[in-house]
Design an enzyme around this catalytic site. Structure first.
Site, PDB file in Angstrom:
ATOM      1  CG  HIS A   1      -1.930  -0.997   1.381  1.00  0.00           C
ATOM      2  ND1 HIS A   1      -2.029  -1.829   2.470  1.00  0.00           N
ATOM      3  CD2 HIS A   1      -2.953  -1.338   0.554  1.00  0.00           C
ATOM      4  CE1 HIS A   1      -3.076  -2.640   2.312  1.00  0.00           C
ATOM      5  NE2 HIS A   1      -3.651  -2.365   1.156  1.00  0.00           N
TER       6      HIS A   1
ATOM      7  CE  LYS B   1     -13.240  -6.871   2.643  1.00  0.00           C
ATOM      8  NZ  LYS B   1     -12.011  -6.367   1.976  1.00  0.00           N
TER       9      LYS B   1
ATOM     10  NE  ARG C   1      -3.174  -7.202  -4.369  1.00  0.00           N
ATOM     11  CZ  ARG C   1      -3.925  -7.399  -3.302  1.00  0.00           C
ATOM     12  NH1 ARG C   1      -3.357  -7.721  -2.163  1.00  0.00           N
ATOM     13  NH2 ARG C   1      -5.224  -7.285  -3.366  1.00  0.00           N
TER      14      ARG C   1
ATOM     15  CB  SER D   1      -4.246  -6.489   4.690  1.00  0.00           C
ATOM     16  OG  SER D   1      -3.913  -5.212   4.208  1.00  0.00           O
TER      17      SER D   1
HETATM   18  P1  ADP Z   1      -9.999  -3.697  -0.080  1.00  0.00           P
HETATM   19  O1  ADP Z   1     -10.681  -4.383   1.062  1.00  0.00           O
HETATM   20  O2  ADP Z   1     -10.766  -2.526  -0.609  1.00  0.00           O
HETATM   21  O3  ADP Z   1      -9.511  -4.609  -1.162  1.00  0.00           O
HETATM   22  P2  ADP Z   1      -7.233  -3.418   0.723  1.00  0.00           P
HETATM   23  O4  ADP Z   1      -6.749  -2.655   1.902  1.00  0.00           O
HETATM   24  O5  ADP Z   1      -7.029  -4.896   0.738  1.00  0.00           O
HETATM   25  O6  ADP Z   1      -8.752  -3.014   0.596  1.00  0.00           O
HETATM   26  O7  ADP Z   1      -6.584  -2.846  -0.617  1.00  0.00           O
HETATM   27  C1  ADP Z   1      -6.712  -1.489  -0.963  1.00  0.00           C
HETATM   28  C2  ADP Z   1      -6.109  -1.275  -2.336  1.00  0.00           C
HETATM   29  O8  ADP Z   1      -4.717  -1.505  -2.287  1.00  0.00           O
HETATM   30  C3  ADP Z   1      -6.644  -2.210  -3.418  1.00  0.00           C
HETATM   31  O9  ADP Z   1      -6.730  -1.476  -4.624  1.00  0.00           O
HETATM   32  C4  ADP Z   1      -5.575  -3.270  -3.526  1.00  0.00           C
HETATM   33  O10 ADP Z   1      -5.556  -3.859  -4.816  1.00  0.00           O
HETATM   34  C5  ADP Z   1      -4.339  -2.436  -3.295  1.00  0.00           C
HETATM   35  N1  ADP Z   1      -3.224  -3.249  -2.795  1.00  0.00           N
HETATM   36  C6  ADP Z   1      -3.226  -4.084  -1.753  1.00  0.00           C
HETATM   37  N2  ADP Z   1      -2.038  -4.701  -1.611  1.00  0.00           N
HETATM   38  C7  ADP Z   1      -1.248  -4.223  -2.614  1.00  0.00           C
HETATM   39  C8  ADP Z   1       0.095  -4.481  -3.041  1.00  0.00           C
HETATM   40  N3  ADP Z   1       0.851  -5.379  -2.433  1.00  0.00           N
HETATM   41  N4  ADP Z   1       0.566  -3.800  -4.122  1.00  0.00           N
HETATM   42  C9  ADP Z   1      -0.230  -2.917  -4.758  1.00  0.00           C
HETATM   43  N5  ADP Z   1      -1.503  -2.642  -4.427  1.00  0.00           N
HETATM   44  C10 ADP Z   1      -2.011  -3.281  -3.365  1.00  0.00           C
END
Ligand code: ADP
Length: 168
Positions: A18, A42, A98, A136
């Protein structure tokens, strides 16, 4: 140049993936609002205020890497993303991609958001290869089994996981 962008997510917790995305986006626009979704359905490991604080603390550590004077704010929201984006005057959503598996879900979300509000556009940044495996949920699983997350998350998150899950 895009003036302002909203980067929504659950951030449970924020990872180096992130952060990398935020730093890269900060080189392309003047204002980024990291929007933390309550997403109570969630059942997040971290409370909403904890997720916000961890993002703020992590951003402070990487502040020198932004590369310009981008303003980065952290806000939380518990309503429709397009409503929240409108309420803060932003029409561009940033999401990360990703794997191919992200694509279908993200296409659906972007399409739904545009149906809800035709002014809203979603743009995507591809993950940096070194974070392409990182999520995450992977971090939470590793931490639950007391594995080392040092290379995956910023130091404040590492500490918070130890505190939350009770290990050293
Ligand atoms: P959500 O529950 O909305 O998917 P996340 O916190 O899991 O929320 O992810 C938020 C954003 O960050 C999403 O667009 C996800 O694809 C992106 N993201 C998560 N991990 C990575 C990573 N390792 N590299 C790039 N983008 C990421």
């Amino acid at each position: 140049m895009i003036d302002a962008i909203i980067y929504p997510g659950t951030f449970d917790p924020i990872t180096n993936g992130h952060l990398d995305l935020i730093i890269r986006a900060a080189r392309m626009c003047k204002r980024i609002v990291v929007a933390v979704a309550a997403n109570y359905e969630k059942h997040p490991l971290f409370e909403l205020d904890e997720r916000v604080r961890l993002i703020q603390d992590s951003l402070q550590i990487v502040a020198g890497n932004y590369g310009n004077d981008a303003i980065i704010e952290v806000r939380c929201f518990d309503n429709l993303l397009v409503e929240f984006a409108n309420s803060i005057g932003i029409t561009t959503i940033l999401r990360g991609l990703r794997a191919v598996s992200d694509f279908e879900y993200e296409l659906q979300q972007a399409s739904v958001n545009r149906v809800l509000d035709c002014k809203i556009e979603t743009i995507f940044l591809m993950t940096s290869e070194r974070y392409s495996y990182l999520s995450s949920s992977a971090v939470r699983s590793i931490a639950r089994y007391h594995g080392c997350v040092e290379a995956l998350v910023p130091p404040p998150v590492q500490q918070a996981l130890m505190d939350k899950l009770g290990f050293e």
